[in-house]
Design a protein around this motif. Structure first.
Motif, short mmCIF file in Angstrom:
data_model
loop_
_atom_site.label_atom_id
_atom_site.label_comp_id
_atom_site.label_asym_id
_atom_site.label_seq_id
_atom_site.Cartn_x
_atom_site.Cartn_y
_atom_site.Cartn_z
N UNK A 154 -2.08 59.95 26.45
CA UNK A 154 -1.90 60.13 25.01
C UNK A 154 -2.21 61.57 24.60
N UNK A 155 -3.29 62.12 25.16
CA UNK A 155 -3.64 63.51 24.84
C UNK A 155 -2.56 64.47 25.32
N UNK A 156 -1.99 64.20 26.49
CA UNK A 156 -0.93 65.04 27.01
C UNK A 156 0.29 65.05 26.10
N UNK A 157 0.68 63.86 25.64
CA UNK A 157 1.80 63.79 24.70
C UNK A 157 1.48 64.49 23.39
N UNK A 158 0.26 64.29 22.90
CA UNK A 158 -0.14 64.91 21.65
C UNK A 158 -0.11 66.43 21.77
N UNK A 159 -0.72 66.97 22.83
CA UNK A 159 -0.74 68.42 23.00
C UNK A 159 0.65 68.98 23.26
N UNK A 160 1.49 68.21 23.92
CA UNK A 160 2.84 68.69 24.18
C UNK A 160 3.69 68.72 22.92
N UNK A 218 2.50 68.81 19.76
CA UNK A 218 1.84 69.53 18.66
C UNK A 218 1.41 70.92 19.12
N UNK A 219 2.32 71.88 19.15
CA UNK A 219 1.97 73.21 19.66
C UNK A 219 0.94 73.96 18.82
N UNK A 220 0.68 73.49 17.59
CA UNK A 220 -0.30 74.17 16.74
C UNK A 220 -1.75 73.83 17.10
N UNK A 221 -1.94 72.84 17.93
CA UNK A 221 -3.29 72.52 18.38
C UNK A 221 -3.82 73.65 19.26
N UNK A 222 -5.15 73.79 19.37
CA UNK A 222 -5.67 74.82 20.29
C UNK A 222 -5.13 74.57 21.70
N UNK A 223 -4.62 75.61 22.31
CA UNK A 223 -3.99 75.52 23.63
C UNK A 223 -2.82 74.54 23.62
N UNK A 224 -2.20 74.36 22.46
CA UNK A 224 -1.11 73.41 22.33
C UNK A 224 0.14 73.86 23.06
N UNK A 225 0.97 72.90 23.35
CA UNK A 225 2.23 73.16 24.04
C UNK A 225 2.32 72.33 25.30
#
Length: 134
Positions: A88-94, A96-103
């Motif tokens: 879930x975190x991987x999908x979220x970070x992928x 949501x590029x605006x998150x810290x270290x997002x992408x």
């Protein structure tokens, strides 16, 4: 020493060293640290015999730890939740590029960690349920 042998030794040093160092880091971070330490030692021992004496003791500890990780339903449930959380975190970070270290670089790392955790959990569970021969 032939060039191909030197290349093989260098590849073993780089690959085995990376596995070993990652495994050592994962001994204190969440992840399959002992299994990666074991993988690194196996790769290194094939080209550098000095590492061979460490393979069996680490193998025994890693397999014991793998069995302990699936020794109770609570541990299995916690591991499944951790794997699902990583996915879930991987999908979220992928996404949501605006998150810290997002992408997707961070997201892919988290997704891969979740898949590896769940695959090792399945492997450990199957191994623990298999009858042992003396």
């Amino acid at each position: 020493m032939h060039k191909s042998n030197a290349v093989r030794r260098a590849a073993a040093l780089v690959g085995g060293g990376a596995l070993l160092l990652t495994g050592v880091a994962l001994l204190v971070l969440p992840g399959p640290g002992l299994l990666l330490v074991l993988a690194g030692l196996v790769v290194l021992s094939r080209q550098f015999p000095v590492f061979a004496r460490y393979v069996d003791p680490v193998r025994q500890r890693a397999l014991r730890a793998a069995e302990d990780s699936v020794s109770s339903p609570l541990r299995i449930a916690a591991s499944v939740l951790a794997g699902a959380g990583l996915l879930a975190a991987g999908l979220t970070w992928g996404l949501r590029p605006r998150l810290p270290f997002g992408g997707w670089a961070t997201g892919a790392g988290l997704l891969l960690s979740g898949v590896v955790l769940l695959a090792l959990l399945v492997w450990s569970h199957r191994r623990a349920r298999r009858p042992h021969t003396p």
